[in-house]
Design a protein around this motif. Sequence first.
Motif, PDB file in Angstrom:
ATOM      1  N   LEU A   1       0.838  -1.191   0.000  1.00 40.92           N
ATOM      2  CA  LEU A   1       0.000   0.000   0.000  1.00 40.92           C
ATOM      3  C   LEU A   1       0.882   1.255   0.000  1.00 40.92           C
ATOM      4  O   LEU A   1       1.993   1.252   0.524  1.00 40.92           O
ATOM      5  CB  LEU A   1      -0.878   0.027   1.253  1.00 40.92           C
ATOM      6  CG  LEU A   1      -1.890  -1.108   1.385  1.00 40.92           C
ATOM      7  CD1 LEU A   1      -2.556  -1.053   2.756  1.00 40.92           C
ATOM      8  CD2 LEU A   1      -2.918  -1.045   0.296  1.00 40.92           C
ATOM      9  N   SER A   2       0.353   2.322  -0.542  1.00 40.30           N
ATOM     10  CA  SER A   2       1.076   3.588  -0.494  1.00 40.30           C
ATOM     11  C   SER A   2       0.975   4.163   0.916  1.00 40.30           C
ATOM     12  O   SER A   2       0.145   3.737   1.724  1.00 40.30           O
ATOM     13  CB  SER A   2       0.471   4.572  -1.494  1.00 40.30           C
ATOM     14  OG  SER A   2      -0.817   4.976  -1.048  1.00 40.30           O
ATOM     15  N   ARG A   3       1.807   5.141   1.197  1.00 35.36           N
ATOM     16  CA  ARG A   3       1.769   5.791   2.512  1.00 35.36           C
ATOM     17  C   ARG A   3       0.384   6.368   2.781  1.00 35.36           C
ATOM     18  O   ARG A   3      -0.146   6.268   3.871  1.00 35.36           O
ATOM     19  CB  ARG A   3       2.840   6.876   2.585  1.00 35.36           C
ATOM     20  CG  ARG A   3       2.873   7.622   3.903  1.00 35.36           C
ATOM     21  CD  ARG A   3       4.014   8.645   3.895  1.00 35.36           C
ATOM     22  NE  ARG A   3       3.962   9.489   5.053  1.00 35.36           N
ATOM     23  CZ  ARG A   3       4.455   9.164   6.254  1.00 35.36           C
ATOM     24  NH1 ARG A   3       5.012   7.997   6.423  1.00 35.36           N
ATOM     25  NH2 ARG A   3       4.376  10.017   7.263  1.00 35.36           N
ATOM     26  N   GLU A   4      -0.215   6.986   1.780  1.00 35.30           N
ATOM     27  CA  GLU A   4      -1.545   7.579   1.934  1.00 35.30           C
ATOM     28  C   GLU A   4      -2.587   6.504   2.256  1.00 35.30           C
ATOM     29  O   GLU A   4      -3.454   6.689   3.098  1.00 35.30           O
ATOM     30  CB  GLU A   4      -1.950   8.345   0.665  1.00 35.30           C
ATOM     31  CG  GLU A   4      -1.144   9.615   0.407  1.00 35.30           C
ATOM     32  CD  GLU A   4       0.262   9.342  -0.121  1.00 35.30           C
ATOM     33  OE1 GLU A   4       0.489   8.274  -0.733  1.00 35.30           O
ATOM     34  OE2 GLU A   4       1.141  10.194   0.120  1.00 35.30           O
ATOM     35  N   GLU A   5      -2.500   5.366   1.581  1.00 34.02           N
ATOM     36  CA  GLU A   5      -3.454   4.284   1.828  1.00 34.02           C
ATOM     37  C   GLU A   5      -3.281   3.691   3.221  1.00 34.02           C
ATOM     38  O   GLU A   5      -4.259   3.340   3.881  1.00 34.02           O
ATOM     39  CB  GLU A   5      -3.291   3.184   0.780  1.00 34.02           C
ATOM     40  CG  GLU A   5      -3.749   3.589  -0.604  1.00 34.02           C
ATOM     41  CD  GLU A   5      -3.367   2.567  -1.653  1.00 34.02           C
ATOM     42  OE1 GLU A   5      -4.216   2.285  -2.514  1.00 34.02           O
ATOM     43  OE2 GLU A   5      -2.218   2.054  -1.599  1.00 34.02           O
ATOM     44  N   VAL A   6      -2.042   3.590   3.661  1.00 26.21           N
ATOM     45  CA  VAL A   6      -1.780   3.031   4.985  1.00 26.21           C
ATOM     46  C   VAL A   6      -2.391   3.910   6.068  1.00 26.21           C
ATOM     47  O   VAL A   6      -2.966   3.430   7.042  1.00 26.21           O
ATOM     48  CB  VAL A   6      -0.254   2.878   5.233  1.00 26.21           C
ATOM     49  CG1 VAL A   6       0.045   2.573   6.689  1.00 26.21           C
ATOM     50  CG2 VAL A   6       0.310   1.810   4.317  1.00 26.21           C
ATOM     51  N   HIS A   7      -2.307   5.230   5.887  1.00 29.84           N
ATOM     52  CA  HIS A   7      -2.770   6.151   6.911  1.00 29.84           C
ATOM     53  C   HIS A   7      -4.187   6.667   6.680  1.00 29.84           C
ATOM     54  O   HIS A   7      -4.674   7.503   7.434  1.00 29.84           O
ATOM     55  CB  HIS A   7      -1.787   7.330   7.055  1.00 29.84           C
ATOM     56  CG  HIS A   7      -0.446   6.871   7.540  1.00 29.84           C
ATOM     57  ND1 HIS A   7      -0.211   6.518   8.845  1.00 29.84           N
ATOM     58  CD2 HIS A   7       0.725   6.666   6.880  1.00 29.84           C
ATOM     59  CE1 HIS A   7       1.045   6.130   8.971  1.00 29.84           C
ATOM     60  NE2 HIS A   7       1.635   6.213   7.805  1.00 29.84           N
ATOM     61  N   ASP A   8      -4.834   6.176   5.648  1.00 31.16           N
ATOM     62  CA  ASP A   8      -6.204   6.577   5.365  1.00 31.16           C
ATOM     63  C   ASP A   8      -7.127   5.842   6.328  1.00 31.16           C
ATOM     64  O   ASP A   8      -7.277   4.640   6.268  1.00 31.16           O
ATOM     65  CB  ASP A   8      -6.571   6.230   3.915  1.00 31.16           C
ATOM     66  CG  ASP A   8      -7.980   6.691   3.583  1.00 31.16           C
ATOM     67  OD1 ASP A   8      -8.443   7.677   4.178  1.00 31.16           O
ATOM     68  OD2 ASP A   8      -8.602   6.050   2.709  1.00 31.16           O
ATOM     69  N   ARG A   9      -7.714   6.584   7.216  1.00 36.01           N
ATOM     70  CA  ARG A   9      -8.614   5.995   8.209  1.00 36.01           C
ATOM     71  C   ARG A   9      -9.997   6.561   8.014  1.00 36.01           C
ATOM     72  O   ARG A   9     -10.177   7.769   7.878  1.00 36.01           O
ATOM     73  CB  ARG A   9      -8.104   6.286   9.619  1.00 36.01           C
ATOM     74  CG  ARG A   9      -6.748   5.692   9.884  1.00 36.01           C
ATOM     75  CD  ARG A   9      -6.337   5.931  11.330  1.00 36.01           C
ATOM     76  NE  ARG A   9      -5.032   5.363  11.564  1.00 36.01           N
ATOM     77  CZ  ARG A   9      -3.927   6.069  11.657  1.00 36.01           C
ATOM     78  NH1 ARG A   9      -3.962   7.364  11.556  1.00 36.01           N
ATOM     79  NH2 ARG A   9      -2.773   5.459  11.881  1.00 36.01           N
ATOM     80  N   ALA A  10     -10.950   5.658   8.021  1.00 36.33           N
ATOM     81  CA  ALA A  10     -12.345   6.113   7.873  1.00 36.33           C
ATOM     82  C   ALA A  10     -12.766   6.816   9.150  1.00 36.33           C
ATOM     83  O   ALA A  10     -12.547   6.336  10.261  1.00 36.33           O
ATOM     84  CB  ALA A  10     -13.245   4.912   7.619  1.00 36.33           C
ATOM     85  N   LEU A  11     -13.353   7.981   9.002  1.00 40.13           N
ATOM     86  CA  LEU A  11     -13.851   8.726  10.166  1.00 40.13           C
ATOM     87  C   LEU A  11     -15.300   8.335  10.392  1.00 40.13           C
ATOM     88  O   LEU A  11     -16.122   8.374   9.482  1.00 40.13           O
ATOM     89  CB  LEU A  11     -13.752  10.233   9.904  1.00 40.13           C
ATOM     90  CG  LEU A  11     -12.329  10.757   9.698  1.00 40.13           C
ATOM     91  CD1 LEU A  11     -12.376  12.231   9.341  1.00 40.13           C
ATOM     92  CD2 LEU A  11     -11.513  10.550  10.953  1.00 40.13           C
TER      93      LEU A  11
END
Length: 76
Positions: free
Chosen positions: A65-75
């Motif tokens: 996963l990209s860095r953005e995908e790894v840190h993408d958290r659903a709010l």
Amino acid sequence: MTVAIPDEVYRSARVHAAVADTSLSALVTGFLRSLSDDSGEFERLAELQRRTLDEVHAFQASDRLSREEVHDRALL
């Protein structure tokens, strides 16, 4: 055969044998037998390592996963 071991080791081994519902003699026999079986265990682990390394070589960094995908958290 006579073996000299410290009292605390003997007591601990007796407790371990009781918990395992076996005799101290059976524990010692199993331990000594496992020492003679080490070569077979070594070969088994070496084969496991070879298979694992073969699978690791198939790994590609692009599968991650990209860095953005790894840190993408659903709010919520």
